[in-house]
Design a protein around this motif. Structure first.
Motif, mmCIF file in Angstrom:
data_model
loop_
_atom_site.group_PDB
_atom_site.id
_atom_site.type_symbol
_atom_site.label_atom_id
_atom_site.label_comp_id
_atom_site.label_asym_id
_atom_site.label_seq_id
_atom_site.Cartn_x
_atom_site.Cartn_y
_atom_site.Cartn_z
ATOM 1 N N UNK A 64 1.600 2.042 25.788
ATOM 2 C CA UNK A 64 1.863 0.644 25.467
ATOM 3 C C UNK A 64 0.571 -0.136 25.315
ATOM 4 N N UNK A 65 0.681 -1.461 25.137
ATOM 5 C CA UNK A 65 -0.522 -2.290 24.983
ATOM 6 C C UNK A 65 -1.389 -2.253 26.231
ATOM 7 N N UNK A 66 -2.681 -2.396 26.034
ATOM 8 C CA UNK A 66 -3.620 -2.364 27.146
ATOM 9 C C UNK A 66 -3.483 -3.642 27.967
ATOM 10 N N UNK A 67 -3.425 -3.471 29.304
ATOM 11 C CA UNK A 67 -3.312 -4.608 30.206
ATOM 12 C C UNK A 67 -4.093 -4.326 31.482
ATOM 13 N N UNK A 68 -4.668 -5.377 32.031
ATOM 14 C CA UNK A 68 -5.279 -5.248 33.355
ATOM 15 C C UNK A 68 -4.176 -5.038 34.387
ATOM 16 N N UNK A 69 -4.492 -4.354 35.469
ATOM 17 C CA UNK A 69 -3.501 -4.050 36.498
ATOM 18 C C UNK A 69 -2.855 -5.328 37.034
ATOM 19 N N UNK A 70 -3.684 -6.349 37.278
ATOM 20 C CA UNK A 70 -3.132 -7.600 37.825
ATOM 21 C C UNK A 70 -2.152 -8.232 36.830
ATOM 22 N N UNK A 71 -2.455 -8.151 35.537
ATOM 23 C CA UNK A 71 -1.554 -8.699 34.518
ATOM 24 C C UNK A 71 -0.260 -7.898 34.453
ATOM 25 N N UNK A 72 -0.381 -6.585 34.595
ATOM 26 C CA UNK A 72 0.814 -5.734 34.551
ATOM 27 C C UNK A 72 1.744 -6.045 35.721
ATOM 28 N N UNK A 73 1.169 -6.200 36.909
ATOM 29 C CA UNK A 73 1.978 -6.523 38.085
ATOM 30 C C UNK A 73 2.646 -7.882 37.914
ATOM 31 N N UNK A 94 5.960 -6.853 26.072
ATOM 32 C CA UNK A 94 4.620 -7.419 25.892
ATOM 33 C C UNK A 94 4.129 -7.192 24.457
ATOM 34 N N UNK A 95 4.345 -5.983 23.933
ATOM 35 C CA UNK A 95 3.916 -5.697 22.555
ATOM 36 C C UNK A 95 4.638 -6.602 21.565
ATOM 37 N N UNK A 96 5.931 -6.833 21.784
ATOM 38 C CA UNK A 96 6.716 -7.670 20.873
ATOM 39 C C UNK A 96 6.255 -9.117 20.922
#
Length: 363
Positions: free
Chosen positions: A20-29, A152-154
């Motif tokens: 999937x799209x690249x995300x920082x861990x904090x953003x993913x959580x 998130x990608x959408x």
């Protein structure tokens, strides 16, 4: 008998599915937590709008997954559902499969199913897992799954407000869980339809191979745009087409109802809903010629027709008999619309007008 080697399907799909799209861990959580909150909020809005009992309790039964998680969950659901049904069908006919079909066949099918799941794992935003846990007292069964990387990608691709888009998506998916909470019998009804579909199939390997060979030309027509048939429609037997008509009526109702609820609730709770809807519809219609051909072949175009026809059915019924009148559809399998009634809602209204059962209301 195992028609599909599910382990191969899982490994193939997880290997082929792109990240999937690249995300920082904090953003993913933070995204996971926001999706859970959005689903819980959507649940309250859907209950208030439809008058149907809630499908959960402030986010209980909501699962946020990545693409491999979605793949594994769907494989587990299909394995638990399809294999016992297939065994039952074969046992009732006193049939078995030959050694080639019993070994090579499931492996080949596993690869094909895995490739299909890999493709779909990049497109599904959310899903009510109908084949999850069975309903029990006070619990509707199944579970609501949201695929975080796809959402998130959408929202990035559409350039829309993330919070608004996430709530908008949750309104649609939560409505599906609400439908099954209002009609606990739907779980067994869908299983029964699938059992009928399998029972109507010709499981003789030679006959199946003959239909697949005959389908090559039809598949080529579909990929070139000369046919609107999906792969399912190409290889099914005449008996299965009868069952598919009932499945189509049910799926059109479920998808159309969810779309109507999403549009009905959206303007009051999603400030940018008009922008989201417009850009999302454009996204549905866009894509390369090959991507459009694959969608036709996989029946995704048929799903879009189900949204439109089902939404028209729901809006017409509500306009004539009100939301309580529509809600009778969740009280008994006999009140489900047929495919022809979906296309002409007044047929359903006339058939159910004479005290066909009580409306389902929120408890």
């Amino acid at each position: 008998m195992q028609l599909v080697d599910w382990d191969i399907a899982t490994s193939t799909a997880t290997r082929l599915a792109p990240p999937g799209p690249r995300m920082e861990l904090t953003d993913a959580v933070a995204t996971v937590e926001e999706l859970r909150r959005a689903a819980a909020e959507a649940e309250r809005h859907v209950t208030a709008y439809t008058g149907l009992p809630s499908g959960g309790d402030d986010g209980v039964g909501i699962v946020v997954v990545d693409r491999p998680g979605w793949i594994r969950s769907n494989v587990a659901g299909f394995r638990d559902l399809v294999d016992p049904l297939l065994d039952s069908v074969l046992s009732s006919r006193g049939k078995s499969v030959g050694p080639v079909m019993g070994t090579i066949g499931p492996r080949a099918t596993g690869i094909e199913v895995g490739a299909l799941l890999a493709y779909l794992s990049t497109r599904v935003l959310g899903q009510f897992e109908l084949f999850g846990p069975a309903p029990t007292d006070g619990v509707p069964g199944g579970r609501l799954t949201l695929v975080a990387p796809n959402i998130v990608a959408a929202e990035r691709g559409l350039a829309v407000d993330p919070a608004d888009f996430r709530l908008w998506v949750c309104l649609h998916e939560v409505t599906h869980r609400t439908q099954f909470a209002a009609a606990p019998w739907l779980h067994e009804h869908v299983r029964s339809l699938l059992g009928e579909y399998l029972a109507a199939s010709d499981l003789d390997p030679a006959a199946l191979l003959g239909r697949l060979r005959g389908a090559v030309g039809s598949i080529s027509d579909t990929l070139r745009g000369g046919s609107q048939l999906s792969l399912l429609e190409i290889v099914q037997t005449p008996e299965q087409k009868v069952v598919l008509d009932r499945v189509t009526g049910l799926m059109s109702l479920l998808e159309g109802h969810a779309d109507v609820v999403m549009d009905g609730v959206g303007p009051s709770v999603v400030p940018s809903v008009d922008t989201i809807r417009g850009r999302f519809e454009e996204r549905r219609k866009s894509g390369s010629p090959l991507d459009k051909a694959i969608k036709r072949l996989l029946g995704m175009d048929m799903k879009m027709r189900q949204y439109a026809e089902g939404a028209m059915f729901v809006r017409t019924v509500v306009a004539v008999v009100g939301m309580d009148g529509l809600n009778r559809v969740w009280s008994d399998p006999e009140l489900l619309p047929t495919a022809s009634e979906i296309r002409d809602p007044h047929l359903w209204i006339a058939r159910t007008a004479s005290g066909a059962g009580p409306a389902v209301t929120a408890s």
